[in-house]
Design a protein around this motif. Structure first.
Motif, PDB file in Angstrom:
ATOM      1  N   PRO A 232       0.811  -1.226   0.000  1.00  0.00           N
ATOM      2  CA  PRO A 232       0.000   0.000   0.000  1.00  0.00           C
ATOM      3  C   PRO A 232       0.844   1.276   0.000  1.00  0.00           C
ATOM      4  O   PRO A 232       0.342   2.345  -0.337  1.00  0.00           O
ATOM      5  N   TYR A 233       2.121   1.168   0.364  1.00  0.00           N
ATOM      6  CA  TYR A 233       2.994   2.349   0.335  1.00  0.00           C
ATOM      7  C   TYR A 233       3.932   2.328  -0.871  1.00  0.00           C
ATOM      8  O   TYR A 233       4.941   3.010  -0.911  1.00  0.00           O
ATOM      9  N   GLY A 234       3.605   1.457  -1.813  1.00  0.00           N
ATOM     10  CA  GLY A 234       4.453   1.337  -3.000  1.00  0.00           C
ATOM     11  C   GLY A 234       5.401   0.155  -2.863  1.00  0.00           C
ATOM     12  O   GLY A 234       5.865  -0.149  -1.765  1.00  0.00           O
ATOM     13  N   THR A 235       5.686  -0.549  -3.977  1.00  0.00           N
ATOM     14  CA  THR A 235       6.594  -1.699  -3.885  1.00  0.00           C
ATOM     15  C   THR A 235       8.007  -1.197  -3.618  1.00  0.00           C
ATOM     16  O   THR A 235       8.404  -0.128  -4.090  1.00  0.00           O
ATOM     17  N   PHE A 236       8.715  -1.962  -2.848  1.00  0.00           N
ATOM     18  CA  PHE A 236      10.067  -1.577  -2.447  1.00  0.00           C
ATOM     19  C   PHE A 236      11.086  -2.600  -2.942  1.00  0.00           C
ATOM     20  O   PHE A 236      12.174  -2.709  -2.422  1.00  0.00           O
ATOM     21  N   GLU A 237      10.677  -3.403  -3.934  1.00  0.00           N
ATOM     22  CA  GLU A 237      11.587  -4.415  -4.472  1.00  0.00           C
ATOM     23  C   GLU A 237      11.964  -4.051  -5.900  1.00  0.00           C
ATOM     24  O   GLU A 237      11.137  -3.531  -6.646  1.00  0.00           O
ATOM     25  N   ASN A 238      13.184  -4.378  -6.261  1.00  0.00           N
ATOM     26  CA  ASN A 238      13.519  -4.328  -7.683  1.00  0.00           C
ATOM     27  C   ASN A 238      12.694  -5.373  -8.405  1.00  0.00           C
ATOM     28  O   ASN A 238      12.258  -6.359  -7.804  1.00  0.00           O
ATOM     29  N   PHE A 239      12.460  -5.183  -9.675  1.00  0.00           N
ATOM     30  CA  PHE A 239      11.554  -6.102 -10.372  1.00  0.00           C
ATOM     31  C   PHE A 239      12.206  -6.683 -11.627  1.00  0.00           C
ATOM     32  O   PHE A 239      13.228  -6.182 -12.100  1.00  0.00           O
ATOM     33  N   PHE A 240      11.575  -7.759 -12.109  1.00  0.00           N
ATOM     34  CA  PHE A 240      12.041  -8.414 -13.332  1.00  0.00           C
ATOM     35  C   PHE A 240      11.666  -7.552 -14.526  1.00  0.00           C
ATOM     36  O   PHE A 240      10.501  -7.429 -14.866  1.00  0.00           O
ATOM     37  N   GLU A 241      12.655  -6.941 -15.154  1.00  0.00           N
ATOM     38  CA  GLU A 241      12.345  -6.155 -16.343  1.00  0.00           C
ATOM     39  C   GLU A 241      12.516  -7.006 -17.597  1.00  0.00           C
ATOM     40  O   GLU A 241      12.049  -6.649 -18.663  1.00  0.00           O
ATOM     41  N   ASP A 242      13.238  -8.111 -17.448  1.00  0.00           N
ATOM     42  CA  ASP A 242      13.588  -8.876 -18.649  1.00  0.00           C
ATOM     43  C   ASP A 242      13.507 -10.381 -18.388  1.00  0.00           C
ATOM     44  O   ASP A 242      14.513 -11.066 -18.241  1.00  0.00           O
ATOM     45  N   ILE A 243      12.276 -10.885 -18.317  1.00  0.00           N
ATOM     46  CA  ILE A 243      12.074 -12.323 -18.127  1.00  0.00           C
ATOM     47  C   ILE A 243      12.691 -13.085 -19.303  1.00  0.00           C
ATOM     48  O   ILE A 243      13.313 -14.130 -19.134  1.00  0.00           O
ATOM     49  N   SER A 244      12.501 -12.538 -20.501  1.00  0.00           N
ATOM     50  CA  SER A 244      13.039 -13.218 -21.685  1.00  0.00           C
ATOM     51  C   SER A 244      14.543 -13.392 -21.565  1.00  0.00           C
ATOM     52  O   SER A 244      15.090 -14.436 -21.924  1.00  0.00           O
ATOM     53  N   GLY A 245      15.215 -12.351 -21.031  1.00  0.00           N
ATOM     54  CA  GLY A 245      16.659 -12.433 -20.853  1.00  0.00           C
ATOM     55  C   GLY A 245      17.042 -13.575 -19.926  1.00  0.00           C
ATOM     56  O   GLY A 245      18.043 -14.274 -20.145  1.00  0.00           O
ATOM     57  N   LEU A 246      16.238 -13.773 -18.899  1.00  0.00           N
ATOM     58  CA  LEU A 246      16.477 -14.873 -17.961  1.00  0.00           C
ATOM     59  C   LEU A 246      16.408 -16.216 -18.694  1.00  0.00           C
ATOM     60  O   LEU A 246      17.274 -17.084 -18.522  1.00  0.00           O
ATOM     61  N   VAL A 247      15.386 -16.376 -19.524  1.00  0.00           N
ATOM     62  CA  VAL A 247      15.179 -17.658 -20.204  1.00  0.00           C
ATOM     63  C   VAL A 247      16.259 -17.879 -21.276  1.00  0.00           C
ATOM     64  O   VAL A 247      16.700 -19.011 -21.506  1.00  0.00           O
ATOM     65  N   ILE A 248      16.696 -16.784 -21.887  1.00  0.00           N
ATOM     66  CA  ILE A 248      17.795 -16.892 -22.857  1.00  0.00           C
ATOM     67  C   ILE A 248      19.052 -17.388 -22.148  1.00  0.00           C
ATOM     68  O   ILE A 248      19.715 -18.332 -22.597  1.00  0.00           O
ATOM     69  N   ALA A 249      19.344 -16.754 -21.005  1.00  0.00           N
ATOM     70  CA  ALA A 249      20.540 -17.143 -20.257  1.00  0.00           C
ATOM     71  C   ALA A 249      20.474 -18.606 -19.826  1.00  0.00           C
ATOM     72  O   ALA A 249      21.489 -19.297 -19.752  1.00  0.00           O
ATOM     73  N   ALA A 250      19.250 -19.082 -19.538  1.00  0.00           N
ATOM     74  CA  ALA A 250      19.094 -20.469 -19.091  1.00  0.00           C
ATOM     75  C   ALA A 250      19.288 -21.468 -20.229  1.00  0.00           C
ATOM     76  O   ALA A 250      19.539 -22.644 -19.990  1.00  0.00           O
ATOM     77  N   GLY A 251      19.148 -20.999 -21.479  1.00  0.00           N
ATOM     78  CA  GLY A 251      19.500 -21.880 -22.589  1.00  0.00           C
ATOM     79  C   GLY A 251      18.386 -22.309 -23.523  1.00  0.00           C
ATOM     80  O   GLY A 251      18.537 -23.283 -24.259  1.00  0.00           O
ATOM     81  N   ALA A 252      17.267 -21.576 -23.513  1.00  0.00           N
ATOM     82  CA  ALA A 252      16.155 -21.974 -24.392  1.00  0.00           C
ATOM     83  C   ALA A 252      16.521 -21.804 -25.868  1.00  0.00           C
ATOM     84  O   ALA A 252      17.322 -20.956 -26.231  1.00  0.00           O
ATOM     85  N   SER A 253      15.882 -22.619 -26.713  1.00  0.00           N
ATOM     86  CA  SER A 253      16.124 -22.578 -28.162  1.00  0.00           C
ATOM     87  C   SER A 253      15.477 -21.384 -28.833  1.00  0.00           C
ATOM     88  O   SER A 253      15.972 -20.874 -29.824  1.00  0.00           O
ATOM     89  N   PHE A 254      14.309 -21.004 -28.310  1.00  0.00           N
ATOM     90  CA  PHE A 254      13.545 -19.936 -28.962  1.00  0.00           C
ATOM     91  C   PHE A 254      12.977 -19.018 -27.890  1.00  0.00           C
ATOM     92  O   PHE A 254      12.326 -19.482 -26.952  1.00  0.00           O
ATOM     93  N   VAL A 255      13.236 -17.723 -28.015  1.00  0.00           N
ATOM     94  CA  VAL A 255      12.698 -16.757 -27.055  1.00  0.00           C
ATOM     95  C   VAL A 255      12.233 -15.512 -27.809  1.00  0.00           C
ATOM     96  O   VAL A 255      12.982 -14.950 -28.613  1.00  0.00           O
ATOM     97  N   ALA A 256      10.991 -15.133 -27.542  1.00  0.00           N
ATOM     98  CA  ALA A 256      10.459 -13.925 -28.170  1.00  0.00           C
ATOM     99  C   ALA A 256       9.649 -13.144 -27.158  1.00  0.00           C
ATOM    100  O   ALA A 256       9.165 -13.691 -26.176  1.00  0.00           O
ATOM    101  N   ARG A 257       9.537 -11.821 -27.407  1.00  0.00           N
ATOM    102  CA  ARG A 257       8.658 -11.003 -26.563  1.00  0.00           C
ATOM    103  C   ARG A 257       7.789 -10.132 -27.462  1.00  0.00           C
ATOM    104  O   ARG A 257       8.278  -9.527 -28.416  1.00  0.00           O
ATOM    105  N   TRP A 258       6.498 -10.111 -27.155  1.00  0.00           N
ATOM    106  CA  TRP A 258       5.576  -9.189 -27.825  1.00  0.00           C
ATOM    107  C   TRP A 258       4.627  -8.637 -26.791  1.00  0.00           C
ATOM    108  O   TRP A 258       4.701  -9.007 -25.619  1.00  0.00           O
ATOM    109  N   THR A 259       3.760  -7.758 -27.264  1.00  0.00           N
ATOM    110  CA  THR A 259       2.689  -7.293 -26.385  1.00  0.00           C
ATOM    111  C   THR A 259       1.360  -7.624 -27.069  1.00  0.00           C
ATOM    112  O   THR A 259       1.330  -8.014 -28.245  1.00  0.00           O
ATOM    113  N   THR A 260       0.283  -7.439 -26.335  1.00  0.00           N
ATOM    114  CA  THR A 260      -1.034  -7.701 -26.935  1.00  0.00           C
ATOM    115  C   THR A 260      -1.355  -6.674 -28.021  1.00  0.00           C
ATOM    116  O   THR A 260      -2.331  -6.823 -28.733  1.00  0.00           O
TER     117      THR A 260
END
Lengths: 384, 286, 176
Positions: B151-179
């Motif tokens: 209620p006073y605002g989030t105080f945590e850093n957040f995931f800005e790049d989930i795709s980057g995480l999955v790329i680093a983990a080794g996936a064959s195909f990674v894409a990002r789009w929006t609706t």
């Protein structure tokens, strides 16, 4: 069953290895787990032997994903199992509830170890007995077998698979480090002498809208994936067709009762006990490795002229209350023996106390099954 | 009289009468993009097993898709999907779930299975909030946002790049789009379905009811316009400094590569172990 | 013969559990007897305490725990304090004399075998000290036949190590 799966012969074999051999003989095709003492020998043996018959063992990232993968594989039509110990079961509990809720056949081996928490990994206790029955949230029934020897690690694993497939439910093999690491003669019979069961599935080609794949107290056929049944499988409250219902209390009532009644209705054919209490005035009730000490004490007591019998629960869940009552009606004293501080004791007492005096003898040291000498002392004490 | 029927009606479970999504929710766009991709590839729903977890996006396949669907526990759909894929290697297994499900509670399953590069399509509908439970902060909620649990605002850093995480983990195909990119999204889903390997698509999707209200980004239309405005292609993004890229959404296909895939590797291992093919792995061992 | 309870105590890496397996295998598969072997060890694989228990009997074995050892084999000083109180009156205490020094005499026979030094000098490998002890034990007690033990060794140890283990066992037979 395929002869390649059944390694017929006479062995001096470790209980955990016998369990893996039993899984092979029962037709296990998929196993997933995470390394944990004292269950690792089962995983190691499955990892070596399953690929030779077209299956595989998968080492997952944790026990949560292990049971999840097992449930997924079971819905893909495979006979599946996981092997772990208490800490692993604690992590699996949510998904064990899932497996119960969507009626998924699978075998869960718990080689129990010194607990609570990380405890003492190489020491066997019977510390997770009630966890198996009540660990996941909500009312449910479970089937659990308690082997007392390497031979039974083989035999009971086969039974566990057959029960899982017949009743579409997770089945526990509640072993412990003592029995799991015990070596003794194990006889693996010829393949054709081992009965194996595979789940009923709906008639192929059935109109998906007509498949009643859930909530039948007589066990609905399982609309496994990949057969065109278009199964909607959700652990949320659902009806016989799998259709989710999150609003009607009567749907929840049906969901809870039918899942439980599916097991309870078949309790008589599920229940396995060993009775040896004819004319006994004192009956020792136990399960698993402890029952061997109980048998030793009973035989020594009889030699001393004290009429002592034994009742051994092979299936501890569903709780065989009727068997306890039947025994208690015929005797005067019931002594309950477990390698814990009394987990199944309250259940036994509740059934037996109307008819006989019931007492509990804990192990002198938790982790070391009762010394027959100590059991004899207790027998003499209650027989006075 | 012929009833006018939506071309993808045949993909919808006949017993389903209405959607459960809030007005303006992006889940409908994601659902349609998936069905368009399947239709575009000339595939049938029986070619698929869909798996979902807990959260709004998990309701996209369950119950709407007329296929085998396993609706699982919170965070675990990829782990369930692992078992299904191993059991039915010829089927396409698709996981559809939200950012809370796949990245918070289920983060390790995402990482480990991207590492394994097991063939499956994972569509992560990222709305930046816990919608179903009433607007709690997610690991994807931007810092400072007031939510019901912050209620006073989030105080945590957040995931800005989930795709980057999955790329680093080794996936064959990674894409990002929006609706706001339904066509591009559909094309990427087509590629993902056909990919021999772990294919991950992150879709930023508007949640006007929970996120929009809290962020003050407005209604669905305003949120979609915002997505459009902030989106930038991978190629264009390369020309900008990190400062210039702040608050921008880099969209496109980040990774599309061929590497060993786990189901194939398992099949190969089984052939070796069962003696179908000559043992080669142990040859060097003394 | 009734029930014989054997307890072997040592540290990880000495082949304590293997000794138990060999006795159990010989009794159960080759000597027409019943046998139960159990074990416990601390989690570290090397250097931690290790214990094996074997019960050998003509009849069905109910109680699977060694309660009072007819035969106590101690292969490490550490094990003395832990297990010496487990020996039965008039029992047999077998020790590796090179490693176990602190044993006082009591109501038991002592068979002291310098197994480690023999293994080191004659076989150039202290790892088979346990087989030397088993040889001496079998010679002294006739608990199991030599043939059964040799079959068990052949069936249980890796091929490469078979000859060395048999040699050590046979050397032990000469020692008591």
């Amino acid at each position: 069953m395929d002869e390649k799966r059944v390694h017929t012969g006479r062995y001096f074999m470790m209980g955990n290895v016998a369990c893996a051999e039993g899984a092979l003989a029962a037709g296990c095709e998929f196993a997933a787990g995470y390394p944990i003492t004292p269950a690792t020998e089962i995983a190691n043996h499955l990892a070596e032997k399953l690929p030779r018959v077209g299956g595989a063992f998968f080492q997952m990232e944790d026990e949560i994903s292990s049971i999840a993968a097992v449930i997924g594989a079971s819905w893909a039509g495979k006979k599946a199992m996981t092997v772990t110990s208490g800490p692993g079961i604690s992590l699996m509990l949510e998904n064990i509830g899932f497996a119960i809720g969507v009626e998924t056949p699978c075998v869960i081996v718990n080689v129990q170890r010194g607990a609570p928490t990380t405890g003492m990994p190489t020491i066997g206790i019977q510390g997770d007995m009630v966890q198996a029955k009540h660990g996941s949230h909500g009312d449910y029934e479970i089937i659990a077998l308690c082997p007392s020897s390497p031979q039974e690690m083989f035999d009971h694993t086969v039974i566990a698979f057959n029960y899982a497939e017949r009743y579409r439910t997770p089945v526990f093999l509640l072993s412990d480090a003592f029995v799991g690491h015990m070596r003794e003669e194990v006889v693996i019979p010829e393949a054709e002498k081992i009965e194996t069961v595979y789940r009923n599935i709906p008639e192929p080609g059935t109109d998906p809208l007509k498949v009643k794949g859930f909530l039948d107290e007589d066990v609905a056929p399982m609309p496994i994936f990949g057969k065109g049944f278009k199964a909607h499988v959700t652990s949320s409250c659902h009806d016989e067709y799998g259709k989710r219902n999150l609003i009607d209390i009567s749907a929840l009532d049906k969901f809870v009762r039918r899942l439980s009644n599916k097991i309870l209705k078949h309790k008589e054919e599920i229940t396995l006990v060993e009775r040896d209490y004819e004319d006994a005035e004192i009956v020792l009730v136990s399960y698993g490795g402890v029952s061997r000490a109980a048998a030793a004490a009973a035989s020594q007591a009889r030699k001393r002229g004290i009429p002592v019998g034994t009742l051994r629960l092979i299936t501890v869940w569903p709780f065989p209350g009727e068997e306890i009552e039947k025994m208690a009606r015929k005797t005067k004293q019931v002594i309950v023996l477990e390698n814990n501080l009394g987990q199944v004791y309250p259940y036994i007492k509740a059934e037996a106390a109307h008819f006989a005096e019931v007492s509990f003898l804990p192990p002198k040291l938790v982790g070391e099954i009762q010394d027959p000498e100590d059991i004899l002392k207790k027998i003499e004490e209650v027989s006075k | 009289m012929n009833e006018l029927v939506h071309p993808y009606h045949c993909f919808i479970r006949p017993t389903v009468t209405h959607t459960t999504f809030c007005p303006g929710c992006g889940d409908g766009t994601v659902a349609q993009s998936i069905l368009r991709a399947i239709d575009g590839l000339g595939m049938d729903m029986d070619d698929f097993v869909f798996v979902s977890g807990i959260g709004c996006a998990a309701w996209i396949p369950s119950p709407f898709f007329n296929a085998d669907v396993l609706h699982t526990t919170h965070g675990r759909p990829i782990a369930f999907a692992f078992g299904i894929k191993m059991g039915l290697p010829d089927k396409k297994v698709m996981v559809v779930s939200g950012d809370g499900d796949l990245v918070a509670i289920g983060g390790n399953h995402l990482i480990q299975n991207a590492r394994r590069n097991i063939e499956m399509t994972v569509i992560c509908v990222n709305n930046g909030i816990y919608g179903m439970t009433g607007g709690q902060a997610a690991p994807t909620t931007p810092m400072g946002v007031k939510t019901t649990t912050t209620p006073y605002g989030t105080f945590e850093n957040f995931f800005e790049d989930i795709s980057g995480l999955v790329i680093a983990a080794g996936a064959s195909f990674v894409a990002r789009w929006t609706t706001a990119h339904p066509r591009q999204l559909t094309n990427s889903i087509k590629k993902a379905i056909q990919k021999k390997g772990f294919a991950f698509i992150e879709v930023l999707s508007q949640c006007p009811v929970q996120f929009g209200r809290k962020m003050g980004t407005g209604n669905a239309v305003q949120m979609l316009e915002d997505y459009k405005k902030r989106s930038i292609s991978i190629k264009e993004a390369k020309k900008l400094s990190p400062e210039e890229l702040r608050d921008r959404i880099v969209v496109g296909e980040f990774v599309d590569l061929d590497k060993p895939e786990m189901v194939e590797e398992v099949t190969r291992m089984i052939r070796r172990a069962s003696g179908e093919v000559q043992e080669v792995v142990d040859a060097g061992r003394g | 013969m009734g029930r014989t309870e054997i307890l072997i105590g040592g540290v990880g890496g000495q082949g304590v559990v293997l000794s138990g397996i060999l006795l159990g295998t010989a009794a159960s598969l080759y000597d027409g007897k019943q046998a139960v072997q159990t074990q416990s060890y601390s989690s570290e694989l090397r250097g931690g305490s290790a214990r094996a228990e074997v019960i050998i009997s003509e009849d069905r074995i109910t109680d699977p725990e060694v309660r009072r050892a007819d035969i106590l084999i101690l292969m490490a000083e550490d094990a003395v304090g832990r297990y010496l109180n487990k020996i039965k009156p008039k029992g047999l205490l077998v020790i590796d004399a090179d490693l176990v020094k602190g044993v006082t005499s009591g109501d038991y026979d002592i068979l002291a075998i310098p197994a480690t030094s023999i293994a080191d000098k004659e076989m150039n490998n202290i790892i088979v000290a346990n087989l030397i002890i088993l040889g001496a034990l079998i010679k002294k007690t006739k608990l199991l036949s030599v043939e059964s033990m040799e079959k068990a060794i052949e069936a249980s140890v890796p091929k490469k190590a078979k000859d060395l283990n048999l040699k050590a066992f046979r050397r032990g037979l000469e020692l008591s």
